[in-house]
Write a protein that holds these residues in place. Sequence first.
Motif, mmCIF file in Angstrom:
data_model
loop_
_atom_site.group_PDB
_atom_site.id
_atom_site.type_symbol
_atom_site.label_atom_id
_atom_site.label_comp_id
_atom_site.label_asym_id
_atom_site.label_seq_id
_atom_site.Cartn_x
_atom_site.Cartn_y
_atom_site.Cartn_z
ATOM 1 N N GLU A 224 2.353 -2.050 -7.362
ATOM 2 C CA GLU A 224 2.620 -1.163 -6.234
ATOM 3 C C GLU A 224 2.666 -1.968 -4.944
ATOM 4 O O GLU A 224 1.856 -2.885 -4.747
ATOM 5 C CB GLU A 224 1.514 -0.094 -6.143
ATOM 6 N N HIS A 225 3.612 -1.618 -4.087
ATOM 7 C CA HIS A 225 3.658 -2.207 -2.748
ATOM 8 C C HIS A 225 3.643 -1.077 -1.727
ATOM 9 O O HIS A 225 4.591 -0.290 -1.628
ATOM 10 C CB HIS A 225 4.918 -3.057 -2.555
ATOM 11 N N LYS A 226 2.556 -0.987 -0.980
ATOM 12 C CA LYS A 226 2.404 0.070 0.018
ATOM 13 C C LYS A 226 2.903 -0.416 1.375
ATOM 14 O O LYS A 226 2.854 -1.605 1.692
ATOM 15 C CB LYS A 226 0.935 0.496 0.135
ATOM 16 N N ALA A 227 3.365 0.523 2.180
ATOM 17 C CA ALA A 227 3.833 0.208 3.528
ATOM 18 C C ALA A 227 2.659 -0.257 4.393
ATOM 19 O O ALA A 227 1.614 0.393 4.443
ATOM 20 C CB ALA A 227 4.500 1.430 4.150
ATOM 21 N N MET A 228 2.852 -1.387 5.072
ATOM 22 C CA MET A 228 1.803 -1.932 5.937
ATOM 23 C C MET A 228 1.716 -1.178 7.267
ATOM 24 O O MET A 228 0.687 -1.205 7.939
ATOM 25 C CB MET A 228 2.072 -3.412 6.194
ATOM 26 N N GLU A 229 2.833 -0.532 7.678
ATOM 27 C CA GLU A 229 2.889 0.279 8.901
ATOM 28 C C GLU A 229 2.486 -0.536 10.126
ATOM 29 O O GLU A 229 1.766 -0.057 11.017
ATOM 30 C CB GLU A 229 2.005 1.526 8.770
ATOM 31 N N ALA A 230 2.962 -1.777 10.208
ATOM 32 C CA ALA A 230 2.620 -2.640 11.336
ATOM 33 C C ALA A 230 3.409 -2.276 12.586
ATOM 34 O O ALA A 230 2.869 -2.295 13.703
ATOM 35 C CB ALA A 230 2.871 -4.097 10.961
ATOM 36 N N LYS A 231 4.696 -1.950 12.427
ATOM 37 C CA LYS A 231 5.543 -1.659 13.593
ATOM 38 C C LYS A 231 5.813 -0.175 13.766
ATOM 39 O O LYS A 231 6.186 0.268 14.855
ATOM 40 C CB LYS A 231 6.879 -2.398 13.457
ATOM 41 N N ALA A 232 5.689 0.594 12.714
ATOM 42 C CA ALA A 232 5.908 2.040 12.782
ATOM 43 C C ALA A 232 5.036 2.705 11.734
ATOM 44 O O ALA A 232 4.700 2.099 10.717
ATOM 45 C CB ALA A 232 7.379 2.381 12.567
ATOM 46 N N GLN A 233 4.666 3.967 12.003
ATOM 47 C CA GLN A 233 3.802 4.719 11.113
ATOM 48 C C GLN A 233 4.615 5.675 10.243
ATOM 49 O O GLN A 233 5.658 6.192 10.660
ATOM 50 C CB GLN A 233 2.783 5.519 11.929
ATOM 51 N N VAL A 234 4.130 5.895 9.021
ATOM 52 C CA VAL A 234 4.704 6.932 8.165
ATOM 53 C C VAL A 234 4.124 8.265 8.608
ATOM 54 O O VAL A 234 2.899 8.453 8.602
ATOM 55 C CB VAL A 234 4.395 6.669 6.684
ATOM 56 N N VAL A 235 4.988 9.186 9.001
ATOM 57 C CA VAL A 235 4.563 10.483 9.523
ATOM 58 C C VAL A 235 4.771 11.533 8.449
ATOM 59 O O VAL A 235 5.878 11.709 7.941
ATOM 60 C CB VAL A 235 5.360 10.852 10.794
ATOM 61 N N ASP A 236 3.695 12.247 8.092
ATOM 62 C CA ASP A 236 3.795 13.308 7.092
ATOM 63 C C ASP A 236 4.746 14.394 7.562
ATOM 64 O O ASP A 236 4.684 14.863 8.711
ATOM 65 C CB ASP A 236 2.421 13.923 6.830
ATOM 66 N N GLY A 237 5.654 14.787 6.663
ATOM 67 C CA GLY A 237 6.595 15.849 6.977
ATOM 68 C C GLY A 237 7.782 15.416 7.794
ATOM 69 O O GLY A 237 8.628 16.250 8.147
ATOM 70 N N ALA A 238 7.870 14.134 8.119
ATOM 71 C CA ALA A 238 8.968 13.651 8.966
ATOM 72 C C ALA A 238 10.147 13.134 8.142
ATOM 73 O O ALA A 238 11.073 12.552 8.703
ATOM 74 C CB ALA A 238 8.474 12.567 9.902
ATOM 75 N N GLY A 239 10.102 13.330 6.854
ATOM 76 C CA GLY A 239 11.205 12.873 6.014
ATOM 77 C C GLY A 239 10.762 11.823 5.024
ATOM 78 O O GLY A 239 9.707 11.186 5.192
ATOM 79 N N PRO A 240 11.549 11.634 3.982
ATOM 80 C CA PRO A 240 11.177 10.677 2.936
ATOM 81 C C PRO A 240 11.342 9.228 3.394
ATOM 82 O O PRO A 240 12.148 8.928 4.272
ATOM 83 C CB PRO A 240 12.147 11.000 1.796
ATOM 84 N N VAL A 241 10.559 8.371 2.789
ATOM 85 C CA VAL A 241 10.667 6.930 3.033
ATOM 86 C C VAL A 241 11.666 6.345 2.051
ATOM 87 O O VAL A 241 11.718 6.743 0.880
ATOM 88 C CB VAL A 241 9.281 6.268 2.884
ATOM 89 N N TYR A 242 12.470 5.410 2.511
ATOM 90 C CA TYR A 242 13.437 4.734 1.652
ATOM 91 C C TYR A 242 13.364 3.230 1.899
ATOM 92 O O TYR A 242 12.788 2.769 2.895
ATOM 93 C CB TYR A 242 14.854 5.255 1.880
ATOM 94 N N ALA A 243 13.924 2.466 1.003
ATOM 95 C CA ALA A 243 13.891 1.003 1.108
ATOM 96 C C ALA A 243 15.315 0.460 1.168
ATOM 97 O O ALA A 243 16.277 1.108 0.724
ATOM 98 C CB ALA A 243 13.144 0.398 -0.077
ATOM 99 N N ARG A 244 15.452 -0.756 1.693
ATOM 100 C CA ARG A 244 16.765 -1.406 1.772
ATOM 101 C C ARG A 244 16.579 -2.921 1.798
ATOM 102 O O ARG A 244 15.681 -3.435 2.472
ATOM 103 C CB ARG A 244 17.532 -0.946 3.010
#
Length: 510
Positions: A224-244
């Motif tokens: 598993e690789h979790k988001a470090m959220e160093a530059k931006a935070q994951v906001v609940d309900g703000a939409g799904p997270v995607y990778a690129r």
Amino acid sequence: MAPWRSLSISIHSPASRTSAASIMKIRPSLLDAIARLSILAMLCFLRAGSQELLRGFEAAPRASVAAFQPLLTDPTGNFSLSFLRVNSTRLTLAVVHVPSSQPVWVAGPARWSDRSTRLSFNGSLVVSDPSSGVFWSTGTDGDRVVLLNSSNLQVQKQSEGDGGTPVVVWQSFDFPADTLVENQNFTAAMSLTSSNRLYSMRMGSDFFGLYAKFNGDSDQMYWEHKAMEAKAQVVDGAGPVYARVDPDGFIAMYQNSSVPVDVEAFNSFQKQVDSFLMLRLESDGNLKGYYWTGSTWAMNYKAISGFCELPSPCGLYSLCSVDSTCSCLDNRTEARPGSCSAPGSGDFCGGGGSGSGGSSVLRRNGVELPFKELMGHVSVSSLDDCERACESNCSCWGAVYSNATQFCYTIDYPIQTLLEVSDQTKIGYFKVKPVRGRKGKGYKVGFGVGVLVWVLIGIAVAGGFGLVGYRVWRRRRGLKGHLADENGLAAGPYKDLGSASFRSIELSSR
């Protein structure tokens, strides 16, 4: 090679130049102009035709093609939609990186025969054969198929009105196989699946993870690789997270902005490597990144660095040591994938009321699960309690208990590779399913006993025949000695005796 390129090579061959020069000598002005315009128009037509498929297109694989058969090329010629041959009789539809002949997208497993398979486009791109029907289809109503220089295969539909922008109704970037390429979004609706279908990669709420299909219906996360959220935070309900995968050499996770919530750097990060990047889920379960050097694919990222940390590097019922060597849980020293034990199918249910279902039990000290942090556990007071929890559960294949933490990890799939550790208070309890028809230990014992019985029977029969033969030989030897004493004849073969001797034998026998 694209058709227009083949024609271009033949037109510019020495023989063609000689022929063209001869014609120009005959009619140096008008004929030359007409020929040049005709060739230019033909090349433009073929070049345009090779970069889109229109309704009515059909193609069949050619048996003479050993690797891949191009059907559609991108504008740069780096990628091609092709029939990709996997072995002598099986093929699939793939987008191929032409310089390396490596697929970056496939339509499905290589299960199609090359004898009667057809690719057609009638609004939907379809792979079929007359006897088996449709193997694969985009299920669309489009007007053309194009291949972009990003390797993205698209079915497009022309919008209403002159000069309208084509609408993308299907694209391969939404249906990845085992590979992500640069600038391709990876969402929660997608998954990467290894070529052997055992491993997959999926997005979570704030992570991406790797999963193994150790047992038919369930998946076990092993990395598993979790988001470090160093530059931006994951906001609940703000939409799904995607990778690129970014061309600058990293895979990033985003939510709603261009600022990533996580960056996982490749080895080529900030090294100005101007080359095509891809990320592939390999058949050993590892996730690896590569860049094209111009002559080969160079690895620049590896999610799992240690051999023993892979999901099952040594195979079933095996042990991986600190020096990355394999052994079997039952103390056999030599281990190869699949050689330690072969489990039966299903589970241990239906075995006369016992959770073990007639299985045997194997115990081993100094073992640990390689990804226990990603597994559920319960707290129990003793090893016996841990074993009983698994023994009474017919879907449980084994358990690992730690005396230090009193954690009990139950395993609901066939036992894979475990880690060898120095702490002997970490103890494994494993059920071993009896396997009929396979040469396991039980089979070898039964087979050996059977062979021994038949050998003894053979010895007894041979001994009986030998005893009878010996008695007959002694009787004949005694008769011959008797004749020699009474008639003065030396002992010899039966055929050397005269009629008188024969009569003596008959009389002596009465």
